[in-house]
Scaffold this motif. Sequence first.
Motif, PDB file in Angstrom:
ATOM      1  N   LEU A  81      45.253  41.039  34.152  1.00 32.38           N
ATOM      2  CA  LEU A  81      45.231  42.346  34.810  1.00 32.38           C
ATOM      3  C   LEU A  81      44.044  43.184  34.341  1.00 32.38           C
ATOM      4  CD1 LEU A  81      48.986  43.465  34.770  1.00 32.38           C
ATOM      5  CD2 LEU A  81      47.601  43.003  36.791  1.00 32.38           C
ATOM      6  N   GLY A  82      43.297  43.711  35.291  1.00 35.93           N
ATOM      7  CA  GLY A  82      42.201  44.614  34.977  1.00 35.93           C
ATOM      8  C   GLY A  82      41.014  43.962  34.298  1.00 35.93           C
ATOM      9  N   ARG A  83      40.963  42.636  34.291  1.00 32.87           N
ATOM     10  CA  ARG A  83      39.871  41.929  33.621  1.00 32.87           C
ATOM     11  C   ARG A  83      38.772  41.552  34.611  1.00 32.87           C
ATOM     12  NH1 ARG A  83      40.247  42.695  28.169  1.00 32.87           N
ATOM     13  NH2 ARG A  83      42.171  41.860  27.285  1.00 32.87           N
ATOM     14  N   SER A  84      37.573  41.370  34.072  1.00 32.60           N
ATOM     15  CA  SER A  84      36.458  40.904  34.886  1.00 32.60           C
ATOM     16  C   SER A  84      36.485  39.388  34.968  1.00 32.60           C
ATOM     17  CB  SER A  84      35.133  41.352  34.271  1.00 32.60           C
ATOM     18  OG  SER A  84      34.911  40.682  33.040  1.00 32.60           O
ATOM     19  N   ILE A  85      35.841  38.835  35.969  1.00 38.91           N
ATOM     20  CA  ILE A  85      35.797  37.384  36.121  1.00 38.91           C
ATOM     21  C   ILE A  85      35.005  36.746  34.965  1.00 38.91           C
ATOM     22  CG2 ILE A  85      33.732  37.353  37.581  1.00 38.91           C
ATOM     23  CD1 ILE A  85      35.156  35.058  39.146  1.00 38.91           C
ATOM     24  N   GLU A  86      34.019  37.467  34.443  1.00 39.42           N
ATOM     25  CA  GLU A  86      33.248  36.949  33.318  1.00 39.42           C
ATOM     26  C   GLU A  86      34.129  36.814  32.079  1.00 39.42           C
ATOM     27  OE1 GLU A  86      30.691  38.565  36.352  1.00 39.42           O
ATOM     28  OE2 GLU A  86      32.284  39.560  35.186  1.00 39.42           O
ATOM     29  N   PHE A  87      34.983  37.801  31.852  1.00 36.34           N
ATOM     30  CA  PHE A  87      35.893  37.756  30.701  1.00 36.34           C
ATOM     31  C   PHE A  87      36.867  36.595  30.827  1.00 36.34           C
ATOM     32  CE2 PHE A  87      39.964  38.697  28.751  1.00 36.34           C
ATOM     33  CZ  PHE A  87      39.615  39.116  27.479  1.00 36.34           C
ATOM     34  N   ILE A  88      37.440  36.436  32.018  1.00 36.80           N
ATOM     35  CA  ILE A  88      38.443  35.390  32.225  1.00 36.80           C
ATOM     36  C   ILE A  88      37.836  34.005  32.041  1.00 36.80           C
ATOM     37  CG2 ILE A  88      39.960  34.326  33.945  1.00 36.80           C
ATOM     38  CD1 ILE A  88      40.429  37.158  35.041  1.00 36.80           C
ATOM     39  N   LYS A  89      36.654  33.785  32.594  1.00 35.65           N
ATOM     40  CA  LYS A  89      36.029  32.465  32.474  1.00 35.65           C
ATOM     41  C   LYS A  89      35.623  32.153  31.035  1.00 35.65           C
ATOM     42  CE  LYS A  89      34.463  31.744  37.191  1.00 35.65           C
ATOM     43  NZ  LYS A  89      33.329  31.481  38.098  1.00 35.65           N
ATOM     44  N   GLN A  90      35.278  33.204  30.283  1.00 35.54           N
ATOM     45  CA  GLN A  90      34.903  32.992  28.893  1.00 35.54           C
ATOM     46  C   GLN A  90      36.125  32.740  28.018  1.00 35.54           C
ATOM     47  OE1 GLN A  90      32.356  36.008  27.136  1.00 35.54           O
ATOM     48  NE2 GLN A  90      33.149  35.595  25.094  1.00 35.54           N
ATOM     49  N   GLU A  91      37.195  33.536  28.224  1.00 29.65           N
ATOM     50  CA  GLU A  91      38.369  33.447  27.359  1.00 29.65           C
ATOM     51  C   GLU A  91      39.340  32.345  27.781  1.00 29.65           C
ATOM     52  OE1 GLU A  91      38.904  35.143  24.554  1.00 29.65           O
ATOM     53  OE2 GLU A  91      36.937  36.108  24.774  1.00 29.65           O
ATOM     54  N   TYR A  92      39.421  32.078  29.073  1.00 30.87           N
ATOM     55  CA  TYR A  92      40.385  31.097  29.578  1.00 30.87           C
ATOM     56  C   TYR A  92      39.697  30.079  30.486  1.00 30.87           C
ATOM     57  CZ  TYR A  92      43.071  35.223  28.279  1.00 30.87           C
ATOM     58  OH  TYR A  92      43.560  36.320  27.618  1.00 30.87           O
ATOM     59  N   PRO A  93      38.828  29.252  29.922  1.00 33.44           N
ATOM     60  CA  PRO A  93      38.052  28.316  30.753  1.00 33.44           C
ATOM     61  C   PRO A  93      38.880  27.164  31.314  1.00 33.44           C
ATOM     62  CG  PRO A  93      37.621  27.924  28.428  1.00 33.44           C
ATOM     63  CD  PRO A  93      38.461  29.171  28.498  1.00 33.44           C
ATOM     64  N   SER A  94      40.093  26.968  30.808  1.00 29.40           N
ATOM     65  CA  SER A  94      40.880  25.794  31.193  1.00 29.40           C
ATOM     66  C   SER A  94      42.070  26.119  32.100  1.00 29.40           C
ATOM     67  CB  SER A  94      41.383  25.072  29.929  1.00 29.40           C
ATOM     68  OG  SER A  94      40.309  24.680  29.111  1.00 29.40           O
ATOM     69  N   LEU A  95      42.066  27.270  32.732  1.00 30.19           N
ATOM     70  CA  LEU A  95      43.165  27.593  33.647  1.00 30.19           C
ATOM     71  C   LEU A  95      43.194  26.581  34.792  1.00 30.19           C
ATOM     72  CD1 LEU A  95      42.908  31.484  33.858  1.00 30.19           C
ATOM     73  CD2 LEU A  95      44.653  30.154  32.679  1.00 30.19           C
ATOM     74  N   PRO A  96      44.387  26.141  35.205  1.00 29.87           N
ATOM     75  CA  PRO A  96      44.477  25.070  36.210  1.00 29.87           C
ATOM     76  C   PRO A  96      44.132  25.503  37.622  1.00 29.87           C
ATOM     77  CG  PRO A  96      46.665  25.830  35.582  1.00 29.87           C
ATOM     78  CD  PRO A  96      45.703  26.503  34.651  1.00 29.87           C
ATOM     79  N   TYR A  97      44.064  26.804  37.874  1.00 31.21           N
ATOM     80  CA  TYR A  97      43.740  27.274  39.213  1.00 31.21           C
ATOM     81  C   TYR A  97      42.318  27.840  39.239  1.00 31.21           C
ATOM     82  CZ  TYR A  97      46.763  30.379  36.531  1.00 31.21           C
ATOM     83  OH  TYR A  97      47.400  31.008  35.496  1.00 31.21           O
ATOM     84  N   SER A  98      41.704  27.731  40.386  1.00 33.85           N
ATOM     85  CA  SER A  98      40.341  28.223  40.548  1.00 33.85           C
ATOM     86  C   SER A  98      40.333  29.744  40.623  1.00 33.85           C
ATOM     87  CB  SER A  98      39.741  27.638  41.831  1.00 33.85           C
ATOM     88  OG  SER A  98      38.494  28.229  42.110  1.00 33.85           O
ATOM     89  N   ILE A  99      39.332  30.352  39.994  1.00 38.84           N
ATOM     90  CA  ILE A  99      39.208  31.808  39.999  1.00 38.84           C
ATOM     91  C   ILE A  99      37.831  32.182  40.538  1.00 38.84           C
ATOM     92  CG2 ILE A  99      39.161  33.886  38.584  1.00 38.84           C
ATOM     93  CD1 ILE A  99      41.061  32.600  36.680  1.00 38.84           C
ATOM     94  N   THR A 100      37.814  33.074  41.513  1.00 42.52           N
ATOM     95  CA  THR A 100      36.556  33.562  42.072  1.00 42.52           C
ATOM     96  C   THR A 100      36.585  35.083  42.160  1.00 42.52           C
ATOM     97  OG1 THR A 100      37.381  33.362  44.345  1.00 42.52           O
ATOM     98  CG2 THR A 100      36.207  31.461  43.425  1.00 42.52           C
ATOM     99  N   LYS A 101      35.470  35.645  42.595  1.00 47.54           N
ATOM    100  CA  LYS A 101      35.339  37.095  42.728  1.00 47.54           C
ATOM    101  C   LYS A 101      35.168  37.440  44.198  1.00 47.54           C
ATOM    102  CE  LYS A 101      31.566  38.916  41.042  1.00 47.54           C
ATOM    103  NZ  LYS A 101      30.569  39.461  40.089  1.00 47.54           N
ATOM    104  N   ASP A 102      35.883  38.466  44.656  1.00 47.88           N
ATOM    105  CA  ASP A 102      35.730  38.852  46.053  1.00 47.88           C
ATOM    106  C   ASP A 102      34.515  39.758  46.230  1.00 47.88           C
ATOM    107  OD1 ASP A 102      36.402  41.458  45.339  1.00 47.88           O
ATOM    108  OD2 ASP A 102      38.448  41.334  46.087  1.00 47.88           O
ATOM    109  N   ASP A 103      34.288  40.220  47.452  1.00 45.27           N
ATOM    110  CA  ASP A 103      33.085  41.002  47.777  1.00 45.27           C
ATOM    111  C   ASP A 103      33.020  42.324  47.017  1.00 45.27           C
ATOM    112  OD1 ASP A 103      32.345  39.015  49.495  1.00 45.27           O
ATOM    113  OD2 ASP A 103      33.170  39.991  51.288  1.00 45.27           O
ATOM    114  N   ARG A 104      34.180  42.841  46.596  1.00 48.45           N
ATOM    115  CA  ARG A 104      34.207  44.133  45.908  1.00 48.45           C
ATOM    116  C   ARG A 104      34.348  43.983  44.396  1.00 48.45           C
ATOM    117  NH1 ARG A 104      38.518  47.821  47.721  1.00 48.45           N
ATOM    118  NH2 ARG A 104      37.098  49.458  47.058  1.00 48.45           N
ATOM    119  N   GLY A 105      34.302  42.743  43.905  1.00 44.86           N
ATOM    120  CA  GLY A 105      34.368  42.532  42.466  1.00 44.86           C
ATOM    121  C   GLY A 105      35.739  42.214  41.933  1.00 44.86           C
TER     122      GLY A 105
END
Length: 507
Positions: A81-105
Amino acid sequence: MTDLINTCKKKIFLGIDLGTTYSLVATVTKRGVFLLSDKKKRYLLPSIVHYQKNSVTVGWNALKKIIKDPKNTIFSVKRLLGRSIEFIKQEYPSLPYSITKDDRGGILLHTTSRIVTPIDVSSEILKYLKNRAMFFFEKEIDASVITVPAYFNNFQREATKKAANLANISLIRLLNEPTAAALAYGLEIKKRGIVIVYDLGGGTFDISVLKLNKGIFEVLATSGDSNLGGDDFDFELAKYIYKKSNLFNRCNNWFQTSLLKIARDAKLQLSQYNKVKVQFLNWTDYITRDEFNSTIVNLIEKTLLICSDVLKEIDLSIHEVQEIIMVGGSTRIPLVYQKVADFFKKMPLNSINPDKVVAMGAAIHANMLVNTHMKKKTLLLDVIPLSLGIEVMGGFVEKIILKNSTIPISKTKVFTTYKDNQTSILIHVLQGESEFLQDCISLCRFVLKNIKPQKLGLARILVTFQIDTDGLINIRVSEKNSNQDRLVQIDNNIILQKINLSKTEHQ
């Protein structure tokens, strides 16, 4: 059940603990605080959501899908919640679902059935808890208090509020989890003096220092780490088992989720036993409590360093502390309890189930807010967890409202132009303790446009920073000697806003 329903007031007010691992819901009846359970008498709800093509499953049934269908099963969403995609990919690189960023961030979680956001997932959990209460009492819910970690920043608090709105919950307040726990213990009435709440849950750690005096319940300071908790203990133990088993080079989703589940189960058993048998694929061995302790001791020491820092900030001696309250499921780990007791030189309180205490406190506070006829009223004075400031020349941050200021609070900063005929000013709002821009959380940037051209320094733009009782930040902008007033919306999906000061209508 019928007797309990009959003891309930005409209106239903809930206290909801939206947790990383488990979530709970409670209410206050004439008989006292009551935790609402499901048909199998389970008051805990796993904070897990499984997405299928035409349905959504929440809780215990979703838990069964973590290993069978990891790509469609979202767990520990509170950490997202409230995290940036950069933070999530750095802290949780092994999540089983794909994570992307929408047009508004915004953050998008890709399951095979649909694309969802962390707010969507959280709203499903809240909706399930609300429906549990509606089924139990056979009536609509009037309002709720939802708890959040004390160290949640503005984006995380705002995301929680949006999840509540999406679940059609009438939210009367966001309440800090340690404060809720202290309310559940009733210390605000029975004791005077300094009380510390040590709250170590599945995904977050908080410490709050409270001063109790009759009906006044004052939070002196709070600190923590919103990315430190029992999940990290699981990860460390899973890495240890991985190395000990020599089962290398198997990094698919099934392997990782299975290993994490085995680590989590072993962690729970090691709170009761000195060693447990662990079996993974064709490998079988024992893990001892000492081995587990060696994997997590650094994380526990990190929480105690935060405790030490917050005591120094307010010049408080350990010997002045009357009680230590233990909150969160991770405090059941014997080493955690031992380390906290050694640090504070006092045996902590854990007489109330650490899983239940936050939801109970939230229900008590909801009852206090709406019951105007209560004989014993409590004045709750909470604080902001992080300082609020603005960017100044040279990449530095000027603090406007300091950490641990009592809320609600409002402060106004006067801005002006630095050159002749300047018609716009850029204001960058940040949250954090560092004096350096790059070490703080960027909340928003906005440009004040169409300022009346004047000589440098003559323009007077008033920017008012307001923090409400939920810890949420609002910003209002006005021109001195003018009736013009603008509200700046803080949204992590908006990078830059332009505030037109020439308009006459109010926003």
